[in-house]
Design a protein around this motif. Structure first.
Motif, PDB file in Angstrom:
ATOM      1  N   LYS A   1      -3.767  -1.631   7.149  1.00 11.39           N
ATOM      2  CA  LYS A   1      -3.626  -0.291   7.713  1.00 11.39           C
ATOM      3  C   LYS A   1      -2.983   0.612   6.673  1.00 11.39           C
ATOM      4  O   LYS A   1      -2.370   0.140   5.710  1.00 11.39           O
ATOM      5  CB  LYS A   1      -2.834  -0.311   9.015  1.00 11.39           C
ATOM      6  CG  LYS A   1      -1.442  -0.871   8.918  1.00 11.39           C
ATOM      7  CD  LYS A   1      -0.831  -0.925  10.315  1.00 11.39           C
ATOM      8  CE  LYS A   1       0.523  -1.555  10.307  1.00 11.39           C
ATOM      9  NZ  LYS A   1       1.097  -1.616  11.651  1.00 11.39           N
ATOM     10  N   THR A   2      -3.117   1.885   6.870  1.00  9.77           N
ATOM     11  CA  THR A   2      -2.579   2.870   5.937  1.00  9.77           C
ATOM     12  C   THR A   2      -1.060   2.749   5.896  1.00  9.77           C
ATOM     13  O   THR A   2      -0.405   2.677   6.932  1.00  9.77           O
ATOM     14  CB  THR A   2      -2.982   4.291   6.377  1.00  9.77           C
ATOM     15  OG1 THR A   2      -4.410   4.351   6.450  1.00  9.77           O
ATOM     16  CG2 THR A   2      -2.473   5.329   5.401  1.00  9.77           C
TER      17      THR A   2
ATOM     18  N   LYS B   1       1.929   3.972  -0.705  1.00 10.71           N
ATOM     19  CA  LYS B   1       1.986   2.877  -1.671  1.00 10.71           C
ATOM     20  C   LYS B   1       1.130   1.731  -1.151  1.00 10.71           C
ATOM     21  O   LYS B   1       0.695   1.733   0.002  1.00 10.71           O
ATOM     22  CB  LYS B   1       3.427   2.421  -1.891  1.00 10.71           C
ATOM     23  CG  LYS B   1       4.280   3.462  -2.576  1.00 10.71           C
ATOM     24  CD  LYS B   1       5.680   2.944  -2.812  1.00 10.71           C
ATOM     25  CE  LYS B   1       6.541   4.004  -3.481  1.00 10.71           C
ATOM     26  NZ  LYS B   1       7.924   3.527  -3.676  1.00 10.71           N
ATOM     27  N   THR B   2       0.906   0.728  -1.992  1.00 11.49           N
ATOM     28  CA  THR B   2       0.054  -0.401  -1.641  1.00 11.49           C
ATOM     29  C   THR B   2       0.922  -1.648  -1.518  1.00 11.49           C
ATOM     30  O   THR B   2       1.704  -1.955  -2.419  1.00 11.49           O
ATOM     31  CB  THR B   2      -1.033  -0.597  -2.722  1.00 11.49           C
ATOM     32  OG1 THR B   2      -1.740   0.641  -2.888  1.00 11.49           O
ATOM     33  CG2 THR B   2      -2.002  -1.693  -2.337  1.00 11.49           C
ATOM     34  N   TYR B   3       0.775  -2.362  -0.383  1.00  9.93           N
ATOM     35  CA  TYR B   3       1.627  -3.505  -0.100  1.00  9.93           C
ATOM     36  C   TYR B   3       0.801  -4.712   0.335  1.00  9.93           C
ATOM     37  O   TYR B   3      -0.313  -4.577   0.847  1.00  9.93           O
ATOM     38  CB  TYR B   3       2.601  -3.182   1.036  1.00  9.93           C
ATOM     39  CG  TYR B   3       3.558  -2.069   0.731  1.00  9.93           C
ATOM     40  CD1 TYR B   3       4.711  -2.299  -0.007  1.00  9.93           C
ATOM     41  CD2 TYR B   3       3.321  -0.783   1.192  1.00  9.93           C
ATOM     42  CE1 TYR B   3       5.606  -1.281  -0.273  1.00  9.93           C
ATOM     43  CE2 TYR B   3       4.207   0.248   0.929  1.00  9.93           C
ATOM     44  CZ  TYR B   3       5.345  -0.008   0.199  1.00  9.93           C
ATOM     45  OH  TYR B   3       6.225   1.007  -0.058  1.00  9.93           O
ATOM     46  N   LEU B   4       1.411  -5.891   0.171  1.00 10.49           N
ATOM     47  CA  LEU B   4       0.856  -7.143   0.682  1.00 10.49           C
ATOM     48  C   LEU B   4       1.927  -7.832   1.519  1.00 10.49           C
ATOM     49  O   LEU B   4       3.099  -7.878   1.116  1.00 10.49           O
ATOM     50  CB  LEU B   4       0.446  -8.059  -0.478  1.00 10.49           C
ATOM     51  CG  LEU B   4       0.040  -9.488  -0.124  1.00 10.49           C
ATOM     52  CD1 LEU B   4      -1.201  -9.507   0.785  1.00 10.49           C
ATOM     53  CD2 LEU B   4      -0.217 -10.286  -1.394  1.00 10.49           C
TER      54      LEU B   4
ATOM     55  N   LYS C   1       7.118  -7.623   3.195  1.00 10.94           N
ATOM     56  CA  LYS C   1       6.234  -6.679   2.505  1.00 10.94           C
ATOM     57  C   LYS C   1       6.639  -6.555   1.046  1.00 10.94           C
ATOM     58  O   LYS C   1       7.807  -6.322   0.733  1.00 10.94           O
ATOM     59  CB  LYS C   1       6.321  -5.325   3.216  1.00 10.94           C
ATOM     60  CG  LYS C   1       5.441  -4.259   2.637  1.00 10.94           C
ATOM     61  CD  LYS C   1       5.354  -3.044   3.531  1.00 10.94           C
ATOM     62  CE  LYS C   1       6.639  -2.292   3.665  1.00 10.94           C
ATOM     63  NZ  LYS C   1       6.494  -1.012   4.360  1.00 10.94           N
ATOM     64  N   GLY C   2       5.654  -6.727   0.151  1.00  9.03           N
ATOM     65  CA  GLY C   2       5.895  -6.549  -1.273  1.00  9.03           C
ATOM     66  C   GLY C   2       4.879  -5.585  -1.861  1.00  9.03           C
ATOM     67  O   GLY C   2       3.688  -5.634  -1.522  1.00  9.03           O
ATOM     68  N   GLU C   3       5.330  -4.725  -2.714  1.00  7.45           N
ATOM     69  CA  GLU C   3       4.425  -3.743  -3.322  1.00  7.45           C
ATOM     70  C   GLU C   3       3.532  -4.422  -4.360  1.00  7.45           C
ATOM     71  O   GLU C   3       3.989  -5.257  -5.147  1.00  7.45           O
ATOM     72  CB  GLU C   3       5.224  -2.614  -3.973  1.00  7.45           C
ATOM     73  CG  GLU C   3       4.359  -1.453  -4.406  1.00  7.45           C
ATOM     74  CD  GLU C   3       5.165  -0.241  -4.882  1.00  7.45           C
ATOM     75  OE1 GLU C   3       4.524   0.706  -5.366  1.00  7.45           O
ATOM     76  OE2 GLU C   3       6.402  -0.246  -4.771  1.00  7.45           O
ATOM     77  N   VAL C   4       2.244  -4.088  -4.339  1.00  5.98           N
ATOM     78  CA  VAL C   4       1.262  -4.618  -5.287  1.00  5.98           C
ATOM     79  C   VAL C   4       0.372  -3.475  -5.766  1.00  5.98           C
ATOM     80  O   VAL C   4       0.369  -2.396  -5.183  1.00  5.98           O
ATOM     81  CB  VAL C   4       0.378  -5.721  -4.648  1.00  5.98           C
ATOM     82  CG1 VAL C   4       1.196  -6.948  -4.285  1.00  5.98           C
ATOM     83  CG2 VAL C   4      -0.381  -5.200  -3.438  1.00  5.98           C
TER      84      VAL C   4
ATOM     85  N   ILE D   1      -7.305  -5.377  -1.904  1.00  6.34           N
ATOM     86  CA  ILE D   1      -6.376  -4.493  -1.210  1.00  6.34           C
ATOM     87  C   ILE D   1      -6.648  -3.062  -1.655  1.00  6.34           C
ATOM     88  O   ILE D   1      -6.614  -2.760  -2.848  1.00  6.34           O
ATOM     89  CB  ILE D   1      -4.912  -4.882  -1.501  1.00  6.34           C
ATOM     90  CG1 ILE D   1      -4.675  -6.354  -1.128  1.00  6.34           C
ATOM     91  CG2 ILE D   1      -3.954  -3.964  -0.745  1.00  6.34           C
ATOM     92  CD1 ILE D   1      -3.304  -6.870  -1.484  1.00  6.34           C
ATOM     93  N   GLN D   2      -6.920  -2.209  -0.695  1.00  6.05           N
ATOM     94  CA  GLN D   2      -7.222  -0.815  -0.996  1.00  6.05           C
ATOM     95  C   GLN D   2      -5.942  -0.027  -1.256  1.00  6.05           C
ATOM     96  O   GLN D   2      -4.889  -0.314  -0.693  1.00  6.05           O
ATOM     97  CB  GLN D   2      -7.977  -0.186   0.175  1.00  6.05           C
ATOM     98  CG  GLN D   2      -9.291  -0.861   0.459  1.00  6.05           C
ATOM     99  CD  GLN D   2      -9.943  -0.309   1.721  1.00  6.05           C
ATOM    100  OE1 GLN D   2      -9.591   0.770   2.209  1.00  6.05           O
ATOM    101  NE2 GLN D   2     -10.894  -1.041   2.253  1.00  6.05           N
ATOM    102  N   LYS D   3      -6.063   0.972  -2.093  1.00  7.66           N
ATOM    103  CA  LYS D   3      -4.924   1.839  -2.436  1.00  7.66           C
ATOM    104  C   LYS D   3      -4.367   2.495  -1.172  1.00  7.66           C
ATOM    105  O   LYS D   3      -5.102   2.950  -0.302  1.00  7.66           O
ATOM    106  CB  LYS D   3      -5.376   2.912  -3.426  1.00  7.66           C
ATOM    107  CG  LYS D   3      -4.253   3.819  -3.871  1.00  7.66           C
ATOM    108  CD  LYS D   3      -4.764   4.859  -4.863  1.00  7.66           C
ATOM    109  CE  LYS D   3      -3.625   5.526  -5.517  1.00  7.66           C
ATOM    110  NZ  LYS D   3      -3.190   6.741  -5.236  1.00  7.66           N
TER     111      LYS D   3
END
Length: 112
Positions: free
Chosen positions: A43-44, A49-52, A79-82, A99-101
């Motif tokens: 989800k957005t 930022k982009t997270y996993l 949650k970690g930023e990627v 993983i989308q931006k």
């Protein structure tokens, strides 16, 4: 006595049916604002930022979780930023995900 046992059995079955129904509704609805796919959902993110988030460690006892050949420092359900793009998650086996931006990707399925 037999009528009492039948009554208890009927009450038990009604309660069991209610629990199964509520559980099924919860599983099917899950995360309403997320897009579901085979390996998880995304989800957005609120801050663009982009997270996993890794929610499943392939049954555990598989050694450390690796993302792109590096140990995942955040652990399960954190949650970690990627960077956006393709990532390889390893733990006893490996899976590739994209993983989308600007999204948070929740990885939860190692199966075929």
């Amino acid at each position: 006595m037999i009528k009492f046992v039948k009554f208890l059995l009927i009450i038990f079955l009604i309660m069991l049916l209610a629990v199964i129904t509520l559980f099924t509704i919860h599983i099917l609805n899950g995360d309403d604002d997320a897009t579901h796919e085979l390996r998880g959902r995304y989800k957005t993110s609120l801050d663009d930022k982009t997270y996993l988030v890794i929610e499943d460690n392939n049954g555990g006892n598989c050694g450390p979780l690796l993302v792109d050949k590096k140990e995942w420092p955040y652990g399960l359900n954190a949650k970690g930023e990627v960077k956006p793009g393709v990532h390889i998650i390893e733990c006893g086996g490996w899976m590739g995900i994209t993983i989308q931006k600007g999204t948070t990707y929740y990885f939860d399925y190692w199966g075929p």
